[in-house]
Design a protein around this motif. Sequence first.
Motif, PDB file in Angstrom:
ATOM      1  N   THR A  61     -12.768   3.595 -12.140  1.00 41.55           N
ATOM      2  CA  THR A  61     -11.355   3.260 -12.791  1.00 41.55           C
ATOM      3  C   THR A  61     -10.193   4.375 -12.063  1.00 41.55           C
ATOM      4  OG1 THR A  61     -11.665   5.065 -14.278  1.00 41.55           O
ATOM      5  CG2 THR A  61     -12.391   3.231 -14.797  1.00 41.55           C
ATOM      6  N   LEU A  62      -9.124   4.215 -12.165  1.00 41.61           N
ATOM      7  CA  LEU A  62      -7.804   4.932 -11.666  1.00 41.61           C
ATOM      8  C   LEU A  62      -8.157   6.354 -12.253  1.00 41.61           C
ATOM      9  CD1 LEU A  62      -5.530   5.181 -10.025  1.00 41.61           C
ATOM     10  CD2 LEU A  62      -4.100   4.641 -12.031  1.00 41.61           C
ATOM     11  N   PHE A  63      -8.374   6.563 -13.375  1.00 42.36           N
ATOM     12  CA  PHE A  63      -8.702   7.749 -13.812  1.00 42.36           C
ATOM     13  C   PHE A  63      -9.647   8.576 -13.178  1.00 42.36           C
ATOM     14  CE2 PHE A  63     -10.717  11.088 -16.672  1.00 42.36           C
ATOM     15  CZ  PHE A  63      -9.881  11.668 -17.459  1.00 42.36           C
ATOM     16  N   GLU A  64     -10.965   7.904 -12.661  1.00 38.22           N
ATOM     17  CA  GLU A  64     -11.752   8.513 -12.113  1.00 38.22           C
ATOM     18  C   GLU A  64     -11.733   8.847 -10.974  1.00 38.22           C
ATOM     19  OE1 GLU A  64     -15.294   6.252 -15.070  1.00 38.22           O
ATOM     20  OE2 GLU A  64     -14.725   5.297 -12.873  1.00 38.22           O
ATOM     21  N   VAL A  65     -10.842   7.889  -9.911  1.00 39.34           N
ATOM     22  CA  VAL A  65     -10.481   8.077  -8.662  1.00 39.34           C
ATOM     23  C   VAL A  65      -9.513   9.367  -8.542  1.00 39.34           C
ATOM     24  CG1 VAL A  65      -9.251   7.102  -6.548  1.00 39.34           C
ATOM     25  CG2 VAL A  65     -10.914   5.931  -7.942  1.00 39.34           C
ATOM     26  N   LEU A  66      -8.566   9.267  -9.630  1.00 36.93           N
ATOM     27  CA  LEU A  66      -7.596  10.534  -9.311  1.00 36.93           C
ATOM     28  C   LEU A  66      -8.353  11.994  -9.580  1.00 36.93           C
ATOM     29  CD1 LEU A  66      -4.678   9.026 -11.546  1.00 36.93           C
ATOM     30  CD2 LEU A  66      -4.670   9.811  -8.980  1.00 36.93           C
ATOM     31  N   SER A 207      -6.914  -7.356   0.254  1.00 38.16           N
ATOM     32  CA  SER A 207      -5.864  -6.630   0.140  1.00 38.16           C
ATOM     33  C   SER A 207      -6.135  -5.141   0.426  1.00 38.16           C
ATOM     34  CB  SER A 207      -5.106  -6.695  -1.150  1.00 38.16           C
ATOM     35  OG  SER A 207      -4.526  -7.636  -1.429  1.00 38.16           O
ATOM     36  N   LEU A 208      -7.283  -4.695  -0.106  1.00 38.53           N
ATOM     37  CA  LEU A 208      -7.453  -3.072   0.397  1.00 38.53           C
ATOM     38  C   LEU A 208      -8.135  -3.133   1.625  1.00 38.53           C
ATOM     39  CD1 LEU A 208      -8.006  -0.358  -0.634  1.00 38.53           C
ATOM     40  CD2 LEU A 208     -10.324  -1.049  -1.495  1.00 38.53           C
ATOM     41  N   GLU A 209      -8.810  -3.985   2.223  1.00 38.07           N
ATOM     42  CA  GLU A 209      -9.367  -3.888   3.571  1.00 38.07           C
ATOM     43  C   GLU A 209      -8.195  -4.082   4.529  1.00 38.07           C
ATOM     44  OE1 GLU A 209     -11.907  -7.258   3.740  1.00 38.07           O
ATOM     45  OE2 GLU A 209     -13.470  -5.934   2.869  1.00 38.07           O
ATOM     46  N   THR A 210      -6.994  -4.864   4.313  1.00 38.90           N
ATOM     47  CA  THR A 210      -5.943  -5.115   4.985  1.00 38.90           C
ATOM     48  C   THR A 210      -4.981  -3.571   5.195  1.00 38.90           C
ATOM     49  OG1 THR A 210      -5.810  -7.314   4.646  1.00 38.90           O
ATOM     50  CG2 THR A 210      -3.771  -6.382   5.514  1.00 38.90           C
ATOM     51  N   GLY A 253      -3.125   2.777  -4.916  1.00 39.18           N
ATOM     52  CA  GLY A 253      -2.341   1.792  -5.370  1.00 39.18           C
ATOM     53  C   GLY A 253      -2.945   0.447  -5.418  1.00 39.18           C
ATOM     54  N   VAL A 254      -3.522  -0.056  -4.289  1.00 39.63           N
ATOM     55  CA  VAL A 254      -4.001  -1.033  -3.812  1.00 39.63           C
ATOM     56  C   VAL A 254      -5.216  -1.575  -4.599  1.00 39.63           C
ATOM     57  CG1 VAL A 254      -4.774  -2.666  -2.057  1.00 39.63           C
ATOM     58  CG2 VAL A 254      -2.634  -1.257  -1.621  1.00 39.63           C
ATOM     59  N   PRO A 255      -6.089  -0.768  -4.657  1.00 39.67           N
ATOM     60  CA  PRO A 255      -7.317  -1.005  -5.494  1.00 39.67           C
ATOM     61  C   PRO A 255      -7.043  -1.477  -6.857  1.00 39.67           C
ATOM     62  CG  PRO A 255      -7.661   1.045  -4.205  1.00 39.67           C
ATOM     63  CD  PRO A 255      -6.238   0.770  -4.289  1.00 39.67           C
ATOM     64  N   SER A 257      -4.135  -2.992  -8.074  1.00 37.27           N
ATOM     65  CA  SER A 257      -3.198  -3.846  -8.267  1.00 37.27           C
ATOM     66  C   SER A 257      -3.699  -5.119  -7.729  1.00 37.27           C
ATOM     67  CB  SER A 257      -1.920  -3.298  -7.687  1.00 37.27           C
ATOM     68  OG  SER A 257      -2.162  -3.207  -6.295  1.00 37.27           O
ATOM     69  N   SER A 258      -4.908  -5.216  -6.950  1.00 32.75           N
ATOM     70  CA  SER A 258      -5.261  -6.455  -6.242  1.00 32.75           C
ATOM     71  C   SER A 258      -6.421  -6.839  -7.016  1.00 32.75           C
ATOM     72  CB  SER A 258      -5.557  -6.073  -4.961  1.00 32.75           C
ATOM     73  OG  SER A 258      -6.874  -5.536  -4.875  1.00 32.75           O
ATOM     74  N   MET A 259      -6.861  -8.071  -6.525  1.00 37.43           N
ATOM     75  CA  MET A 259      -8.033  -8.627  -7.290  1.00 37.43           C
ATOM     76  C   MET A 259      -9.001  -8.837  -6.211  1.00 37.43           C
ATOM     77  SD  MET A 259      -6.991  -9.376 -10.173  1.00 37.43           S
ATOM     78  CE  MET A 259      -8.269 -10.351 -10.729  1.00 37.43           C
ATOM     79  N   GLY A 260      -9.223  -7.877  -5.391  1.00 32.39           N
ATOM     80  CA  GLY A 260     -10.204  -7.698  -4.425  1.00 32.39           C
ATOM     81  C   GLY A 260     -11.655  -7.403  -5.218  1.00 32.39           C
ATOM     82  N   PRO A 261     -12.747  -7.707  -4.416  1.00 28.39           N
ATOM     83  CA  PRO A 261     -14.105  -7.532  -5.096  1.00 28.39           C
ATOM     84  C   PRO A 261     -14.501  -5.819  -5.589  1.00 28.39           C
ATOM     85  CG  PRO A 261     -14.317  -7.830  -2.879  1.00 28.39           C
ATOM     86  CD  PRO A 261     -12.675  -8.118  -3.102  1.00 28.39           C
ATOM     87  N   HIS A 262     -13.807  -5.031  -4.490  1.00 33.76           N
ATOM     88  CA  HIS A 262     -14.206  -3.631  -4.960  1.00 33.76           C
ATOM     89  C   HIS A 262     -12.906  -2.728  -5.504  1.00 33.76           C
ATOM     90  CE1 HIS A 262     -12.111  -4.425  -1.117  1.00 33.76           C
ATOM     91  NE2 HIS A 262     -13.095  -3.996  -0.353  1.00 33.76           N
ATOM     92  N   LYS A 263     -12.619  -3.008  -6.591  1.00 31.58           N
ATOM     93  CA  LYS A 263     -11.440  -2.365  -7.351  1.00 31.58           C
ATOM     94  C   LYS A 263     -12.092  -0.844  -7.706  1.00 31.58           C
ATOM     95  CE  LYS A 263      -8.727  -3.838 -10.083  1.00 31.58           C
ATOM     96  NZ  LYS A 263      -7.940  -4.352 -11.245  1.00 31.58           N
ATOM     97  N   GLY A 264     -10.997   0.160  -7.448  1.00 33.28           N
ATOM     98  CA  GLY A 264     -11.347   1.639  -7.580  1.00 33.28           C
ATOM     99  C   GLY A 264     -12.088   2.317  -6.353  1.00 33.28           C
ATOM    100  N   ILE A 265     -13.194   2.567  -6.424  1.00 29.69           N
ATOM    101  CA  ILE A 265     -13.887   2.986  -5.321  1.00 29.69           C
ATOM    102  C   ILE A 265     -13.521   4.337  -4.654  1.00 29.69           C
ATOM    103  CG2 ILE A 265     -14.830   2.473  -2.931  1.00 29.69           C
ATOM    104  CD1 ILE A 265     -14.318  -0.332  -3.540  1.00 29.69           C
TER     105      ILE A 265
END
Length: 266
Positions: A61-66, A207-210, A253-255, A257-265
């Motif tokens: 999650t964004l909380f965990e990434v921050l 999106s994230l890879e790009t 931001g991107v992870p 706001s996108s629908m990519g398979p690897h949200k967060g990370i």
Amino acid sequence: MVWILIGITAYLVGSVVVWYGVMRQRNVDELVLSMLVAGVIFFMVAITMRWLRTEYGPFLTLFEVLLSNLFSLGFIYTLAYLFYPVVRSSALMVLPFFLFLGVWLLLVPAEAGQLPATYQTIWLWIHVGVGKVFLGICLVAVGLAAILLLRKLVRTDAWLASLPDDHELDAYVWRFIAIAFVFHSLMLLAGAVWAQDAWGRYWAWDSLETWAFITWLLLGLSLHLKLTYKIPQWSGWLLVMGIFAVAFITFFGVPFSSMGPHKGII
């Protein structure tokens, strides 16, 4: 949450102390270092407590990434602050950035997510680890670049004038950028191996890879311009700050706001 609040407070005190040292022309390096170490320790405890509760690493999650980046960025910057005295002036810019991340952390939901099966691989850990090293080293470079730009704008400040000359600081900016480029390359390679293992393809231009590839291109372009065309120092510093801005969007931001398979990370 108490450990997070104490960690943010440590970074806040460090930020106040470094600005006080600048205004009063006093050496506060040891006190700033102690606040950095304290912040890193408290965020490490916060991560450990959450990890034990959720049973997965802090990268979903964004909380965990921050939260994880407040630890990792603080840890890498503390090492640079300790072993490279020339870096210490950049605390004037870096510690307020930590405060920004800390306030942002307090404003986002703290609930846990659901760990996908594709995240249960060693390549994810390698991908995340080298990515955090990249961002931490890039932060050191951008902190120095910001100090150099500030000195260009405020030529009469005695503290700024007392720092090493532009040539020496500029050399360190580009050394850190070169190292960051290496770790970003490793991040892309590890991510490609993970993607092949998880989804049966190395690259899909989501999106994230790009955005990660754009960051890599900008890093390579900046080093090429510096080495080949000898661009003016001030334009190089602006470029470094632009690279960090793109990397910041890529990480935070991107992870989410996108629908990519690897949200967060990361």
